[in-house]
Design a protein around this motif. Structure first.
Motif, PDB file in Angstrom:
ATOM      1  N   THR A 151       0.830  -1.203   0.000  1.00 38.48           N
ATOM      2  CA  THR A 151       0.000   0.000   0.000  1.00 38.48           C
ATOM      3  C   THR A 151       0.862   1.250   0.000  1.00 38.48           C
ATOM      4  N   PHE A 152       1.927   1.234   0.820  1.00 41.89           N
ATOM      5  CA  PHE A 152       2.847   2.370   0.863  1.00 41.89           C
ATOM      6  C   PHE A 152       3.492   2.588  -0.496  1.00 41.89           C
ATOM      7  N   GLN A 153       3.963   1.514  -1.121  1.00 47.07           N
ATOM      8  CA  GLN A 153       4.604   1.632  -2.431  1.00 47.07           C
ATOM      9  C   GLN A 153       3.629   2.197  -3.461  1.00 47.07           C
ATOM     10  N   HIS A 154       2.354   1.811  -3.374  1.00 47.26           N
ATOM     11  CA  HIS A 154       1.356   2.297  -4.326  1.00 47.26           C
ATOM     12  C   HIS A 154       1.108   3.789  -4.145  1.00 47.26           C
ATOM     13  N   GLN A 155       0.952   4.242  -2.904  1.00 48.54           N
ATOM     14  CA  GLN A 155       0.620   5.648  -2.692  1.00 48.54           C
ATOM     15  C   GLN A 155       1.825   6.568  -2.900  1.00 48.54           C
ATOM     16  N   MET A 156       3.039   6.017  -2.885  1.00 43.51           N
ATOM     17  CA  MET A 156       4.249   6.825  -3.115  1.00 43.51           C
ATOM     18  C   MET A 156       4.846   6.585  -4.494  1.00 43.51           C
ATOM     19  N   GLN A 157       4.113   5.948  -5.407  1.00 43.19           N
ATOM     20  CA  GLN A 157       4.682   5.524  -6.686  1.00 43.19           C
ATOM     21  C   GLN A 157       5.162   6.681  -7.551  1.00 43.19           C
ATOM     22  N   VAL A 158       4.603   7.871  -7.366  1.00 39.83           N
ATOM     23  CA  VAL A 158       5.035   9.026  -8.166  1.00 39.83           C
ATOM     24  C   VAL A 158       6.434   9.474  -7.759  1.00 39.83           C
ATOM     25  N   ASP A 159       6.758   9.356  -6.471  1.00 44.26           N
ATOM     26  CA  ASP A 159       7.991   9.942  -5.956  1.00 44.26           C
ATOM     27  C   ASP A 159       9.048   8.944  -5.503  1.00 44.26           C
ATOM     28  N   LEU A 160       8.668   7.683  -5.271  1.00 43.92           N
ATOM     29  CA  LEU A 160       9.631   6.692  -4.814  1.00 43.92           C
ATOM     30  C   LEU A 160       9.638   5.482  -5.732  1.00 43.92           C
ATOM     31  N   ALA A 161      10.830   4.947  -5.946  1.00 46.34           N
ATOM     32  CA  ALA A 161      10.993   3.700  -6.690  1.00 46.34           C
ATOM     33  C   ALA A 161      11.499   2.635  -5.736  1.00 46.34           C
ATOM     34  N   TRP A 162      11.282   1.375  -6.087  1.00 43.17           N
ATOM     35  CA  TRP A 162      11.709   0.243  -5.261  1.00 43.17           C
ATOM     36  C   TRP A 162      12.828  -0.495  -5.965  1.00 43.17           C
ATOM     37  N   ASP A 163      13.953  -0.675  -5.279  1.00 41.70           N
ATOM     38  CA  ASP A 163      15.056  -1.468  -5.824  1.00 41.70           C
ATOM     39  C   ASP A 163      15.005  -2.845  -5.182  1.00 41.70           C
ATOM     40  N   LYS A 164      14.660  -3.848  -5.962  1.00 38.98           N
ATOM     41  CA  LYS A 164      14.446  -5.193  -5.411  1.00 38.98           C
ATOM     42  C   LYS A 164      15.745  -5.870  -4.985  1.00 38.98           C
ATOM     43  N   LEU A 210       7.842  20.095  -4.947  1.00 35.92           N
ATOM     44  CA  LEU A 210       8.285  18.720  -5.206  1.00 35.92           C
ATOM     45  C   LEU A 210       7.176  17.863  -5.783  1.00 35.92           C
ATOM     46  N   PHE A 211       5.954  18.124  -5.331  1.00 44.76           N
ATOM     47  CA  PHE A 211       4.851  17.262  -5.714  1.00 44.76           C
ATOM     48  C   PHE A 211       3.900  17.936  -6.703  1.00 44.76           C
ATOM     49  N   GLY A 265      -0.760  11.978  -7.258  1.00 43.51           N
ATOM     50  CA  GLY A 265      -0.602  10.558  -7.014  1.00 43.51           C
ATOM     51  C   GLY A 265      -1.880   9.912  -6.533  1.00 43.51           C
ATOM     52  N   PRO A 266      -1.810   8.636  -6.186  1.00 45.36           N
ATOM     53  CA  PRO A 266      -2.990   7.890  -5.728  1.00 45.36           C
ATOM     54  C   PRO A 266      -3.494   8.431  -4.394  1.00 45.36           C
ATOM     55  N   PRO A 267      -4.729   8.108  -4.032  1.00 44.99           N
ATOM     56  CA  PRO A 267      -5.249   8.510  -2.722  1.00 44.99           C
ATOM     57  C   PRO A 267      -4.377   7.953  -1.597  1.00 44.99           C
ATOM     58  N   VAL A 268      -4.266   8.727  -0.519  1.00 49.49           N
ATOM     59  CA  VAL A 268      -3.421   8.326   0.598  1.00 49.49           C
ATOM     60  C   VAL A 268      -4.212   7.438   1.555  1.00 49.49           C
ATOM     61  N   ALA A 269      -3.755   6.218   1.748  1.00 51.65           N
ATOM     62  CA  ALA A 269      -4.399   5.285   2.680  1.00 51.65           C
ATOM     63  C   ALA A 269      -3.686   5.276   4.021  1.00 51.65           C
ATOM     64  N   LEU A 270      -2.353   5.344   3.996  1.00 52.06           N
ATOM     65  CA  LEU A 270      -1.553   5.305   5.213  1.00 52.06           C
ATOM     66  C   LEU A 270      -1.014   6.687   5.520  1.00 52.06           C
ATOM     67  N   ARG A 271      -1.178   7.120   6.752  1.00 53.93           N
ATOM     68  CA  ARG A 271      -0.633   8.406   7.193  1.00 53.93           C
ATOM     69  C   ARG A 271       0.346   8.163   8.334  1.00 53.93           C
ATOM     70  N   PHE A 272       1.289   9.096   8.499  1.00 55.90           N
ATOM     71  CA  PHE A 272       2.389   8.865   9.424  1.00 55.90           C
ATOM     72  C   PHE A 272       2.578  10.037  10.374  1.00 55.90           C
ATOM     73  N   ASP A 273       2.712   9.720  11.657  1.00 52.84           N
ATOM     74  CA  ASP A 273       3.043  10.730  12.662  1.00 52.84           C
ATOM     75  C   ASP A 273       4.556  10.924  12.703  1.00 52.84           C
ATOM     76  N   PRO A 274       5.022  12.031  13.299  1.00 52.74           N
ATOM     77  CA  PRO A 274       6.475  12.271  13.391  1.00 52.74           C
ATOM     78  C   PRO A 274       7.155  11.205  14.241  1.00 52.74           C
ATOM     79  N   PRO A 275       8.472  11.026  14.047  1.00 48.24           N
ATOM     80  CA  PRO A 275       9.208  10.061  14.883  1.00 48.24           C
ATOM     81  C   PRO A 275       9.201  10.516  16.334  1.00 48.24           C
ATOM     82  N   PRO A 276       9.006   9.594  17.274  1.00 52.02           N
ATOM     83  CA  PRO A 276       8.990   9.971  18.699  1.00 52.02           C
ATOM     84  C   PRO A 276      10.340  10.508  19.156  1.00 52.02           C
ATOM     85  N   GLU A 277      10.301  11.412  20.128  1.00 53.58           N
ATOM     86  CA  GLU A 277      11.524  11.939  20.729  1.00 53.58           C
ATOM     87  C   GLU A 277      11.625  11.431  22.158  1.00 53.58           C
ATOM     88  N   ILE A 278      12.849  11.146  22.583  1.00 54.63           N
ATOM     89  CA  ILE A 278      13.088  10.617  23.919  1.00 54.63           C
ATOM     90  C   ILE A 278      14.243  11.382  24.550  1.00 54.63           C
TER      91      ILE A 278
END
Length: 446
Positions: free
Chosen positions: A264-277, A398-399, A404-417
């Protein structure tokens, strides 16, 4: 009565010097608060183990130590500030199998000097010659943090922390995922391979943000409204709560769900990210053939930018591209404490023109990675969060024109400790001597 006068056993100066060096190094480790246990006379490349201590308490964090001792004389290429030491090929082969960090300590009796350096094993670079900086590489209390940091892996879940030092705010390289409320489930007569073939035969653009297991189809999109209607029983599609599947206790079900997240992540980021297998990393796509791409974003404190695709020209042939460097990361989807995360491990991908994989990526990556320090890695994790969430601060769009495709997964910032200890930059390695060969950066440890 006859007496047989046996020849006395002789101890060579080299053997004696080895014993003196080992005793001196053991004393030095004890003086900085570490334990040091010598190995037996059968050692074959490791003279002892240094154990990190915190306030006199053992931590079971070990460093393998090889000691090189000499009475006097100058080291190879020695100056007032540095020298080098050539390692034995057999020692290198032996150390490569070690599950512990390996350091070499050189001891000189004439001036009671102790210096140390870590033996690095990175792809693309054969490190036989260690380079010692007389100011930074002294084995004394000033090197406690760097030595302690060697015992904690850089890769893996979250941050890594050496047990000594001052204190700072750390970020965890995990991005919390906001999952869709619903997931679509349907029966299907296809397996993954035959399902892809069926979509291709339809003439429509195939999509891969779904999984099939044991005759059941999962996706975050409604297959009845997409090309995936070709591969499901449309009268059997059902929307259920994501939590029912996403937090299943069975490890196989979790692995299946993690694969759905990646697809799902690869699909929603397909415009800006490529996958190297081959290297299993995502990397930033260029806007065009051999063109630099810049991303403007808000870092932890200030507005900044990053050349997420950077073109380096050849120094030998005018007008010829040497290589193109892309920001990338190795992804891993993990479920911890009823929360799914995307683990981001920053790295780089190299191409010849922005599209074709470079034939010697390991050498280029080794050189680039050694130029990184702790702050740079921290900055890259923040940059990736901004990039993935399409959070750009002004500058070039940049965008633009590529929603791109509709966004299914959303991400919060990395936690700070808040950590009670610092993370020394030295753990990422010192800057190497960098040589550019026909526009290609190759890190060399002298």
């Amino acid at each position: 009565m006859f007496y047989h006068h046996a020849m006395a056993k002789r101890i060579t100066d080299n053997q004696l010097m080895g014993e003196l060096g080992e005793a001196a190094v053991r004393k030095r480790f004890l003086s900085i608060g570490f334990q040091f246990d010598s190995r037996s006379r059968l050692e074959a490349g490791i003279d002892g183990l240094a154990e990190v201590m915190i306030d006199g308490e053992p931590t079971a964090r070990m460093i393998a130590v090889q000691i090189k001792s000499t009475r006097a004389g100058r080291y190879t290429s020695e100056t007032d500030s540095a020298f080098s030491y050539l390692l034995d090929v057999k020692d290198l082969a032996y150390w490569k199998t070690s599950n512990l960090p390996v350091i070499v300590v050189v001891y000189r009796e004439s001036d009671d000097s102790h210096y140390w350096a870590q033996v690095q094993f990175q792809p693309g670079v054969e490190q036989r010659r260690l380079r010692f900086d007389k100011a930074k590489d002294v084995l004394d209390k000033s090197s406690r943090d760097r030595l302690a940091a060697l015992t904690v892996p850089i890769s893996g879940s979250g941050y890594y922390v050496p047990p000594l030092g001052g204190g700072e705010t750390a970020i965890v390289n995990l991005l919390p995922i906001k999952l869709p409320a619903e997931i679509f489930v349907a029966s299907t007569p296809f397996d993954r391979k035959s399902a892809i073939k069926e979509m291709y035969s339809s003439g429509e653009t195939a999509r891969y943000d779904w999984v099939i297991k044991d005759g059941t189809f999962w996706s975050f999109h409604d297959p009845r409204e997409a090309v995936t209607r070709m591969i499901v029983d449309t009268d059997q599609v059902e929307a259920i709560e994501t939590a029912v599947i996403g937090y299943h206790e069975d490890i196989d079900e979790q692995n299946n769900f993690a694969f759905l997240l990646r697809q799902t992540f690869q699909h929603q980021m397909q415009v800006d990210l490529a996958w190297d297998k081959d290297s299993r990393i995502f990397y930033v796509k260029p806007h065009g053939d051999s063109k630099t791409r810049t991303f403007h974003y808000q870092s932890a404190k200030v507005k900044t930018k990053a050349d997420v695709v950077n073109v380096t020209m050849s120094t030998k042939i005018e007008g010829k591209v040497g290589f193109v460097r892309h920001h990338g990361f190795a992804p891993k989807f993990e479920c911890m404490m009823d929360q799914w995360f995307l683990m981001v491990s920053p790295t780089y991908h190299f191409t010849t023109n922005g599209f074709s994989r470079h034939p010697f990526p390991d050498a280029l990556l080794s050189g680039k990675k050694r130029l990184e320090n702790n702050a740079a890695i921290r900055g890259q994790v923040i940059m990736w969060h901004r990039f993935i969430t399409k959070d750009e601060e002004g500058g070039d769009d940049l965008f633009a024109g590529s929603a791109g495709p509709p966004v299914a997964l959303r991400f919060d910032p990395p936690p700070e400790i808040e950590l009670p200890t610092t993370v020394p930059d030295d753990v990422w390695g010192r800057r190497p001597v960098v040589e550019e060969v026909d526009g290609q950066m190759a890190g060399l440890l002298m």
